[in-house]
Design a protein around this motif. Structure first.
Motif, PDB file in Angstrom:
ATOM      1  N   THR A 133       0.823  -1.211   0.000  1.00  0.00           N
ATOM      2  CA  THR A 133       0.000   0.000   0.000  1.00  0.00           C
ATOM      3  C   THR A 133       0.855   1.259   0.000  1.00  0.00           C
ATOM      4  O   THR A 133       0.489   2.274  -0.598  1.00  0.00           O
ATOM      5  CB  THR A 133      -0.963   0.020   1.199  1.00  0.00           C
ATOM      6  N   ALA A 134       2.018   1.195   0.653  1.00  0.00           N
ATOM      7  CA  ALA A 134       2.920   2.345   0.661  1.00  0.00           C
ATOM      8  C   ALA A 134       3.485   2.595  -0.739  1.00  0.00           C
ATOM      9  O   ALA A 134       3.567   3.746  -1.193  1.00  0.00           O
ATOM     10  CB  ALA A 134       4.059   2.111   1.652  1.00  0.00           C
ATOM     11  N   VAL A 135       3.873   1.535  -1.425  1.00  0.00           N
ATOM     12  CA  VAL A 135       4.422   1.671  -2.778  1.00  0.00           C
ATOM     13  C   VAL A 135       3.346   2.184  -3.738  1.00  0.00           C
ATOM     14  O   VAL A 135       3.620   3.029  -4.604  1.00  0.00           O
ATOM     15  CB  VAL A 135       5.009   0.331  -3.268  1.00  0.00           C
ATOM     16  N   ASP A 136       2.123   1.702  -3.582  1.00  0.00           N
ATOM     17  CA  ASP A 136       1.024   2.194  -4.424  1.00  0.00           C
ATOM     18  C   ASP A 136       0.814   3.690  -4.221  1.00  0.00           C
ATOM     19  O   ASP A 136       0.556   4.433  -5.180  1.00  0.00           O
ATOM     20  CB  ASP A 136      -0.272   1.445  -4.091  1.00  0.00           C
ATOM     21  N   ALA A 137       0.921   4.150  -2.983  1.00  0.00           N
ATOM     22  CA  ALA A 137       0.750   5.579  -2.696  1.00  0.00           C
ATOM     23  C   ALA A 137       1.865   6.398  -3.334  1.00  0.00           C
ATOM     24  O   ALA A 137       1.625   7.506  -3.835  1.00  0.00           O
ATOM     25  CB  ALA A 137       0.728   5.804  -1.189  1.00  0.00           C
ATOM     26  N   LEU A 138       3.076   5.859  -3.326  1.00  0.00           N
ATOM     27  CA  LEU A 138       4.203   6.539  -3.959  1.00  0.00           C
ATOM     28  C   LEU A 138       3.979   6.643  -5.467  1.00  0.00           C
ATOM     29  O   LEU A 138       4.185   7.709  -6.071  1.00  0.00           O
ATOM     30  CB  LEU A 138       5.501   5.783  -3.656  1.00  0.00           C
ATOM     31  N   LEU A 139       3.558   5.566  -6.079  1.00  0.00           N
ATOM     32  CA  LEU A 139       3.308   5.572  -7.522  1.00  0.00           C
ATOM     33  C   LEU A 139       2.187   6.540  -7.889  1.00  0.00           C
ATOM     34  O   LEU A 139       2.205   7.154  -8.964  1.00  0.00           O
ATOM     35  CB  LEU A 139       2.950   4.155  -7.996  1.00  0.00           C
ATOM     36  N   ALA A 140       1.230   6.706  -6.984  1.00  0.00           N
ATOM     37  CA  ALA A 140       0.098   7.603  -7.236  1.00  0.00           C
ATOM     38  C   ALA A 140       0.424   9.055  -6.914  1.00  0.00           C
ATOM     39  O   ALA A 140      -0.409   9.947  -7.142  1.00  0.00           O
ATOM     40  CB  ALA A 140      -1.115   7.153  -6.418  1.00  0.00           C
ATOM     41  N   GLY A 141       1.624   9.312  -6.383  1.00  0.00           N
ATOM     42  CA  GLY A 141       2.015  10.669  -6.066  1.00  0.00           C
ATOM     43  C   GLY A 141       1.458  11.197  -4.762  1.00  0.00           C
ATOM     44  O   GLY A 141       1.537  12.402  -4.482  1.00  0.00           O
ATOM     45  N   LYS A 142       0.922  10.317  -3.922  1.00  0.00           N
ATOM     46  CA  LYS A 142       0.362  10.742  -2.636  1.00  0.00           C
ATOM     47  C   LYS A 142       1.458  11.004  -1.604  1.00  0.00           C
ATOM     48  O   LYS A 142       1.242  11.708  -0.628  1.00  0.00           O
ATOM     49  CB  LYS A 142      -0.611   9.691  -2.119  1.00  0.00           C
ATOM     50  N   VAL A 143       2.623  10.396  -1.804  1.00  0.00           N
ATOM     51  CA  VAL A 143       3.803  10.630  -0.975  1.00  0.00           C
ATOM     52  C   VAL A 143       4.997  10.808  -1.896  1.00  0.00           C
ATOM     53  O   VAL A 143       4.942  10.453  -3.082  1.00  0.00           O
ATOM     54  CB  VAL A 143       4.058   9.476   0.025  1.00  0.00           C
ATOM     55  N   ASP A 144       6.085  11.339  -1.351  1.00  0.00           N
ATOM     56  CA  ASP A 144       7.271  11.616  -2.170  1.00  0.00           C
ATOM     57  C   ASP A 144       8.372  10.580  -2.000  1.00  0.00           C
ATOM     58  O   ASP A 144       9.285  10.499  -2.825  1.00  0.00           O
ATOM     59  CB  ASP A 144       7.820  12.993  -1.806  1.00  0.00           C
ATOM     60  N   ALA A 145       8.307   9.802  -0.925  1.00  0.00           N
ATOM     61  CA  ALA A 145       9.311   8.769  -0.689  1.00  0.00           C
ATOM     62  C   ALA A 145       8.734   7.708   0.232  1.00  0.00           C
ATOM     63  O   ALA A 145       7.841   7.984   1.036  1.00  0.00           O
ATOM     64  CB  ALA A 145      10.568   9.368  -0.048  1.00  0.00           C
ATOM     65  N   TYR A 146       9.249   6.522   0.090  1.00  0.00           N
ATOM     66  CA  TYR A 146       8.906   5.416   0.993  1.00  0.00           C
ATOM     67  C   TYR A 146      10.207   4.955   1.633  1.00  0.00           C
ATOM     68  O   TYR A 146      11.173   4.624   0.939  1.00  0.00           O
ATOM     69  CB  TYR A 146       8.252   4.276   0.220  1.00  0.00           C
ATOM     70  N   ALA A 147      10.257   4.969   2.954  1.00  0.00           N
ATOM     71  CA  ALA A 147      11.473   4.584   3.667  1.00  0.00           C
ATOM     72  C   ALA A 147      11.401   3.133   4.093  1.00  0.00           C
ATOM     73  O   ALA A 147      10.436   2.699   4.728  1.00  0.00           O
ATOM     74  CB  ALA A 147      11.665   5.471   4.900  1.00  0.00           C
ATOM     75  N   SER A 148      12.432   2.385   3.734  1.00  0.00           N
ATOM     76  CA  SER A 148      12.504   0.978   4.105  1.00  0.00           C
ATOM     77  C   SER A 148      13.965   0.558   4.042  1.00  0.00           C
ATOM     78  O   SER A 148      14.859   1.405   4.092  1.00  0.00           O
ATOM     79  CB  SER A 148      11.640   0.141   3.157  1.00  0.00           C
ATOM     80  N   THR A 149      14.208  -0.726   3.925  1.00  0.00           N
ATOM     81  CA  THR A 149      15.589  -1.193   3.822  1.00  0.00           C
ATOM     82  C   THR A 149      16.147  -0.903   2.435  1.00  0.00           C
ATOM     83  O   THR A 149      15.421  -0.930   1.436  1.00  0.00           O
ATOM     84  CB  THR A 149      15.679  -2.706   4.076  1.00  0.00           C
ATOM     85  N   ALA A 150      17.440  -0.664   2.377  1.00  0.00           N
ATOM     86  CA  ALA A 150      18.075  -0.372   1.097  1.00  0.00           C
ATOM     87  C   ALA A 150      17.932  -1.537   0.125  1.00  0.00           C
ATOM     88  O   ALA A 150      17.655  -1.339  -1.061  1.00  0.00           O
ATOM     89  CB  ALA A 150      19.551  -0.039   1.321  1.00  0.00           C
ATOM     90  N   VAL A 151      18.101  -2.767   0.625  1.00  0.00           N
ATOM     91  CA  VAL A 151      18.021  -3.930  -0.263  1.00  0.00           C
ATOM     92  C   VAL A 151      16.597  -4.124  -0.775  1.00  0.00           C
ATOM     93  O   VAL A 151      16.387  -4.427  -1.955  1.00  0.00           O
ATOM     94  CB  VAL A 151      18.536  -5.208   0.433  1.00  0.00           C
ATOM     95  N   GLY A 152      15.604  -3.930   0.082  1.00  0.00           N
ATOM     96  CA  GLY A 152      14.225  -4.064  -0.364  1.00  0.00           C
ATOM     97  C   GLY A 152      13.877  -3.056  -1.438  1.00  0.00           C
ATOM     98  O   GLY A 152      13.199  -3.378  -2.420  1.00  0.00           O
ATOM     99  N   ASN A 153      14.348  -1.840  -1.259  1.00  0.00           N
ATOM    100  CA  ASN A 153      14.086  -0.797  -2.251  1.00  0.00           C
ATOM    101  C   ASN A 153      14.774  -1.092  -3.569  1.00  0.00           C
ATOM    102  O   ASN A 153      14.233  -0.803  -4.646  1.00  0.00           O
ATOM    103  CB  ASN A 153      14.534   0.558  -1.706  1.00  0.00           C
ATOM    104  N   ARG A 154      15.987  -1.653  -3.508  1.00  0.00           N
ATOM    105  CA  ARG A 154      16.691  -2.011  -4.749  1.00  0.00           C
ATOM    106  C   ARG A 154      15.874  -3.005  -5.570  1.00  0.00           C
ATOM    107  O   ARG A 154      15.776  -2.895  -6.790  1.00  0.00           O
ATOM    108  CB  ARG A 154      18.063  -2.633  -4.423  1.00  0.00           C
TER     109      ARG A 154
END
Length: 237
Positions: free
Chosen positions: A144-165
């Protein structure tokens, strides 16, 4: 012996595959270690992040998949020896429109909004860097956090570096921004967690982890999910 393990949807560590099976780097690690100590049946329980520690403390299941080890969490459950050392990072839209490269950079922009998952350590880290409550948007899970980022509702999602990669590698609209390593060079550690009274299981898992972590087989399995040597070497005993 049957073991129940709680997990959430957070690739590449643990998630539900298309066929309904539970998979991921930490799931594979759990299965290798538990089979080695004689566990014949492993049952996975999908839950929410903020239920991990209350659930294992209340014996709703036997162990949790690895999460970051903190003093506060250690009051509720017993952690295994560390299984990885991983820093934070941001997932942002391609091009990083607001140039967000650290929690401090979020704090410096009143128009920046950051997605965080309920109960995760990144909330405290962000606030300690000056990020305000009005800049933080809490979500129940990674999808749900990634969906919000893709929709422009947030500017960044903070998580682990490896997960984001891993997520960025699968979506050309996103990019991963790793945070700078701490001045002391140390990365936060993660481990399995157990009910404090489950002494036999804790001891057996730790003995096997000490034998297995850092082995060629372990490194090869973790590499499949994007974990690099720098995220394994710090926990090799």
């Amino acid at each position: 012996m049957k073991i129940r393990i709680a997990y959430i949807e957070e690739p590449p560590f643990y998630w539900t595959a298309a066929d309904g099976s539970t998979t991921g780097a930490d799931i594979e690690l759990a299965e290798v270690v538990l089979r080695a100590i004689g566990v014949s049946s492993i049952e996975y329980q999908k839950t929410s992040f903020d239920e991990f520690l209350p659930g294992v403390a209340g014996q709703s299941w036997d162990m949790n998949v690895p999460i970051f080890i903190t003093p506060g969490r250690a009051k509720l459950a017993t952690f295994s020896v560390p299984v990885w050392a991983i820093g934070d990072g941001f997932l942002v839209q391609h091009g990083n429109p607001k140039a967000l490269v650290s929690y401090e950079s979020v704090a410096s922009r009143s128009d920046a909004r950051i997605a965080l998952i309920a109960g995760q350590v990144q909330i405290d880290t962000a606030k300690s860097a000056g990020v305000t409550d009005s800049q933080i948007v809490i979500f129940k899970d990674q999808p749900t956090a990634v969906d919000a980022l893709l929709a422009g509702k947030v500017d960044a999602y903070a998580s682990t570096a490896v997960g984001n990669r891993v997520i960025a590698g699968a979506n050309e609209k996103l990019e991963a921004v790793a945070h700078e390593t701490r001045k002391d060079g140390r990365l936060p550690l993660g481990g399995f967690s157990f009910n404090k009274s489950n002494h036999d299981l804790i001891r057996a898992v730790n003995e096997q982890l000490r034998k297995y972590i850092g082995s060629p087989d372990h490194r090869a399995r973790m590499a499949k999910y994007g974990l690099v040597e720098a995220e394994i070497d710090p926990v090799v005993g």
